[in-house]
Design an enzyme around this catalytic site. Structure first.
Site, PDB file in Angstrom:
ATOM      1  N   GLY A 150       9.693 -17.486   9.804  1.00 10.74           N
ATOM      2  CA  GLY A 150       9.013 -16.544   8.931  1.00 10.74           C
ATOM      3  C   GLY A 150       7.516 -16.439   9.049  1.00 10.74           C
ATOM      4  O   GLY A 150       6.899 -15.637   8.357  1.00 10.74           O
ATOM      5  N   TYR A 175      12.628  -8.235  17.406  1.00  5.77           N
ATOM      6  CA  TYR A 175      13.450  -7.305  16.632  1.00  5.77           C
ATOM      7  C   TYR A 175      13.314  -5.856  17.076  1.00  5.77           C
ATOM      8  O   TYR A 175      13.387  -4.940  16.261  1.00  5.77           O
ATOM      9  CB  TYR A 175      13.139  -7.437  15.128  1.00  5.77           C
ATOM     10  CG  TYR A 175      13.258  -8.849  14.633  1.00  5.77           C
ATOM     11  CD1 TYR A 175      14.496  -9.496  14.614  1.00  5.77           C
ATOM     12  CD2 TYR A 175      12.140  -9.576  14.243  1.00  5.77           C
ATOM     13  CE1 TYR A 175      14.607 -10.815  14.201  1.00  5.77           C
ATOM     14  CE2 TYR A 175      12.246 -10.897  13.825  1.00  5.77           C
ATOM     15  CZ  TYR A 175      13.488 -11.509  13.807  1.00  5.77           C
ATOM     16  OH  TYR A 175      13.594 -12.813  13.407  1.00  5.77           O
ATOM     17  N   PRO A 210      10.793 -20.466  14.231  1.00  4.88           N
ATOM     18  CA  PRO A 210      10.022 -19.248  14.476  1.00  4.88           C
ATOM     19  C   PRO A 210      10.761 -18.302  15.427  1.00  4.88           C
ATOM     20  O   PRO A 210      11.280 -18.723  16.455  1.00  4.88           O
ATOM     21  CB  PRO A 210       8.748 -19.783  15.143  1.00  4.88           C
ATOM     22  CG  PRO A 210       9.171 -21.060  15.798  1.00  4.88           C
ATOM     23  CD  PRO A 210      10.231 -21.645  14.912  1.00  4.88           C
ATOM     24  N   CYS A 257      18.340  12.509  16.834  1.00  4.47           N
ATOM     25  CA  CYS A 257      18.628  13.568  15.874  1.00  4.47           C
ATOM     26  C   CYS A 257      18.714  12.965  14.484  1.00  4.47           C
ATOM     27  O   CYS A 257      19.798  12.812  13.914  1.00  4.47           O
ATOM     28  CB  CYS A 257      19.916  14.259  16.244  1.00  4.47           C
ATOM     29  SG  CYS A 257      19.750  15.137  17.789  1.00  4.47           S
ATOM     30  N   ARG A 275       9.946 -14.256  15.308  1.00  3.13           N
ATOM     31  CA  ARG A 275       8.904 -13.241  15.484  1.00  3.13           C
ATOM     32  C   ARG A 275       7.621 -13.811  16.074  1.00  3.13           C
ATOM     33  O   ARG A 275       7.051 -13.249  17.011  1.00  3.13           O
ATOM     34  CB  ARG A 275       8.599 -12.652  14.092  1.00  3.13           C
ATOM     35  CG  ARG A 275       7.616 -11.520  14.059  1.00  3.13           C
ATOM     36  CD  ARG A 275       7.211 -11.245  12.608  1.00  3.13           C
ATOM     37  NE  ARG A 275       8.368 -11.129  11.730  1.00  3.13           N
ATOM     38  CZ  ARG A 275       9.056 -10.012  11.557  1.00  3.13           C
ATOM     39  NH1 ARG A 275       8.698  -8.912  12.151  1.00  3.13           N
ATOM     40  NH2 ARG A 275      10.115  -9.993  10.746  1.00  3.13           N
ATOM     41  N   TYR A 317      12.252  -0.421   7.828  1.00  3.48           N
ATOM     42  CA  TYR A 317      11.344  -1.099   6.884  1.00  3.48           C
ATOM     43  C   TYR A 317       9.950  -0.470   6.791  1.00  3.48           C
ATOM     44  O   TYR A 317       9.053  -1.080   6.236  1.00  3.48           O
ATOM     45  CB  TYR A 317      11.092  -2.559   7.303  1.00  3.48           C
ATOM     46  CG  TYR A 317      12.221  -3.378   7.842  1.00  3.48           C
ATOM     47  CD1 TYR A 317      13.264  -3.782   7.028  1.00  3.48           C
ATOM     48  CD2 TYR A 317      12.209  -3.806   9.167  1.00  3.48           C
ATOM     49  CE1 TYR A 317      14.282  -4.592   7.526  1.00  3.48           C
ATOM     50  CE2 TYR A 317      13.215  -4.619   9.676  1.00  3.48           C
ATOM     51  CZ  TYR A 317      14.251  -5.002   8.831  1.00  3.48           C
ATOM     52  OH  TYR A 317      15.235  -5.809   9.327  1.00  3.48           O
ATOM     53  N   ARG A 333      12.484  -0.328  13.631  1.00  2.00           N
ATOM     54  CA  ARG A 333      11.851  -1.043  12.525  1.00  2.00           C
ATOM     55  C   ARG A 333      11.070  -0.164  11.558  1.00  2.00           C
ATOM     56  O   ARG A 333      11.001  -0.454  10.377  1.00  2.00           O
ATOM     57  CB  ARG A 333      10.996  -2.214  13.046  1.00  2.00           C
ATOM     58  CG  ARG A 333      11.885  -3.303  13.670  1.00  2.00           C
ATOM     59  CD  ARG A 333      11.153  -4.604  13.942  1.00  2.00           C
ATOM     60  NE  ARG A 333      10.759  -5.262  12.716  1.00  2.00           N
ATOM     61  CZ  ARG A 333       9.533  -5.341  12.256  1.00  2.00           C
ATOM     62  NH1 ARG A 333       8.525  -4.818  12.941  1.00  2.00           N
ATOM     63  NH2 ARG A 333       9.268  -5.951  11.132  1.00  2.00           N
TER      64      ARG A 333
HETATM   65  C1  PLP Z   1      15.458 -14.511  10.887  1.00  4.70           C
HETATM   66  C2  PLP Z   1      15.505 -15.960  10.723  1.00  4.70           C
HETATM   67  C3  PLP Z   1      14.548 -16.753  11.353  1.00  4.70           C
HETATM   68  C4  PLP Z   1      13.392 -16.201  12.119  1.00  4.70           C
HETATM   69  O1  PLP Z   1      12.522 -15.510  11.291  1.00  4.70           O
HETATM   70  P1  PLP Z   1      11.126 -14.981  11.909  1.00  4.70           P
HETATM   71  O2  PLP Z   1      10.539 -14.199  10.800  1.00  4.70           O
HETATM   72  O3  PLP Z   1      11.470 -14.134  13.079  1.00  4.70           O
HETATM   73  O4  PLP Z   1      10.331 -16.168  12.285  1.00  4.70           O
HETATM   74  C5  PLP Z   1      14.688 -18.114  11.251  1.00  4.70           C
HETATM   75  N1  PLP Z   1      15.704 -18.682  10.555  1.00  4.70           N
HETATM   76  C6  PLP Z   1      16.645 -17.930   9.931  1.00  4.70           C
HETATM   77  C7  PLP Z   1      17.729 -18.597   9.215  1.00  4.70           C
HETATM   78  C8  PLP Z   1      16.577 -16.550   9.992  1.00  4.70           C
HETATM   79  O5  PLP Z   1      17.481 -15.827   9.369  1.00  4.70           O
END
Ligand code: PLP
Length: 431
Positions: A248, A390, A291, A361, A293, A334, A330
């Site tokens: 995250g 993603y 990690p 379309c 992203r 979002y 994306r």
């Molecule tokens: C999506 C996810 C991640 C990765 O999240 P990022 O925002 O890409 O770092 C890690 N662990 C779990 C369980 C996830 O669902």
């Protein structure tokens, strides 16, 4: 620019990872995704080194491979000595085909099928991250039938809202993921798990969300999880040897986003984790982070060819491109921000406002609204930055658009890592 792998050449071309993007678009065609291997490895090593240094020597990042899953990236993860997080047998299979040592794989997901569970156990996946009582029971049963004992972590929902977009926030009590502490169901799950013969509980997992800029939400999660570990120790005499704090950490998509110091964030979390272990009287567990992203996002850019400019008098302007939500859904999903520029005229003034529209379309097929750029012309090369995570992973065949080519840049050399789909390959499963 937003990342140090981007510059502009004297000819006014966008240079990415040391290569001229306009040349790349000519050589491979568009839409084209370019990846920067050096940047991917740099991120892996920042996480690996910081986690070993600040947590414990055996602490380790697990690349959340749902962000971008293909054979070559598992080879990078293998050689960088990190683990991986997989969410399907398909990802596990891809990693296996790349020669990734599956004992360093963690199998996630809230809806693992029996055949996926069997596949993962048979192929030696190191850990499962189990999401519910029923799943733990299913894993126990299948492991037993195979004469194995499977290591598992339990996914706990700590009840934290990291203030991100609702669709990508997953740590609060009302979530399809994990089991909550607040409702006491997490304790019941631990009790049940400890009573089963063919699973071995090693620790706990939480994932609070995505695109989190500050590190305090991770510290809040760590506090709740370590208190939980201490309570579990008191109640059942079980002391967790692993704590997985999930993924995250944020990535810079636009100039408005702050720069992120991953090493400093990890140190900040580690300081708190160490203090909390002392406070709660538990031994420091091996820490895992996931990690996704932040490993791949700014190691990727997407190149398109501009189609047609539509100026709606008195309202707005649209420039169309030869890709869209089929390779990057994306914004549609979002309203995600992206930096967009003209790669072949990157030194011209950005004095024209237009919305970058995909080819599908679907009115919602937009890459970005109201971008400032030089007034675009047909056949300009449009670059969308920070698309490594993603994007390709979420690509679809909507409107029967083939998925783009993915080209890796390593030490200034370019080579294909995922071939462009052809019309034939796209219909190869159709009878
Ligand atoms: C999506 C996810 C991640 C990765 O999240 P990022 O925002 O890409 O770092 C890690 N662990 C779990 C369980 C996830 O669902």
């Amino acid at each position: 620019m937003i990342c140090n792998n981007l510059t502009v050449s004297e000819a006014g071309h966008l240079v990415f990872a040391g290569v001229d993007t306009v040349e790349m678009a000519k050589k491979y065609g568009t839409p084209l995704m370019l990846l920067d291997e050096g940047k991917i490895r740099e991120k892996c090593s920042i996480y690996r080194n910081a986690m070993q240094k600040y947590f414990t020597p055996d602490s380790m990042p697990l690349y959340a491979s749902k962000a971008l899953s293909f054979k070559y990236i598992y080879k990078i993860a293998k050689s960088e000595n990190i683990g991986i997080d997989c969410v399907s047998a398909g990802e596990i299979y891809t990693a296996q085909q790349a020669g990734f040592p599956l004992e360093r794989a963690y199998f996630h997901g809230n809806s693992k099928t029996d055949s996926e569970i069997r596949f993962a156990i048979e192929n030696g996946v190191g850990h499962f991250v189990c999401d519910s009582v029923e799943e733990v029971e299913a894993v126990n049963e299948i492991a037993g039938a195979l004469g194995r004992k499977q290591k598992i972590l339990l996914r706990i929902t700590p009840g934290i809202d990291p203030h991100t977009h609702k669709k990508i926030s997953t740590g609060s009590v009302d979530s399809k993921f994990g089991v909550a502490i607040e409702t006491n169901q997490a304790y019941e799950l631990v009790k049940e798990t400890l009573s089963l013969e063919n699973v071995e509980l090693t620790g706990f997992h939480c994932h609070i969300g995505s695109q989190i800029f500050e590190y305090d939400p991770f510290c809040d999660a760590a506090r709740i999880m370590l208190r939980f570990i201490a309570d579990v120790k008191k109640m059942y005499g079980f002391e967790a040897s692993q704590l997985n704090l999930g993924g995250g950490m944020a990535v810079r998509y636009t100039e408005d986003d702050p720069e992120i110091d991953y090493d400093a964030n990890i140190k900040g979390i580690a300081d708190i984790v160490k203090a909390l272990c002392g406070e709660f009287g538990v031994k420091m567990p091996q820490i895992l982070m996931e990690p996704g992203r932040s490993i791949v996002a700014d190691a990727g850019i997407t190149l398109y060819t501009a189609g047609y400019l539509k100026e709606i008098t008195g309202l707005k302007n649209y420039i169309s491109i030869d890709g869209g939500m089929t390779d990057n859904p994306r914004f549609t999903l979002y309203q995600s921000p992206y930096t967009v520029l003209l790669a072949n005229r990157a030194n011209e003034p950005c004095d024209y406002k237009c919305t970058v529209a995909g080819r599908c379309c679907e009115s919602g097929d937009i890459i970005q609204e109201d971008v400032m750029m030089p007034k675009p012309r047909r056949h300009d090369t449009v670059a969308v930055l920070t698309t490594g995570a993603y994007n390709y992973a979420m690509a679809s065949h909507y409107n029967k658009v083939p998925k783009p080519e993915v080209v890796m840049i390593k030490d200034g050399e370019d080579f294909t890592v995922i071939r462009r789909e052809t019309y034939e390959s796209m219909i190869s499963n159709e009878v």
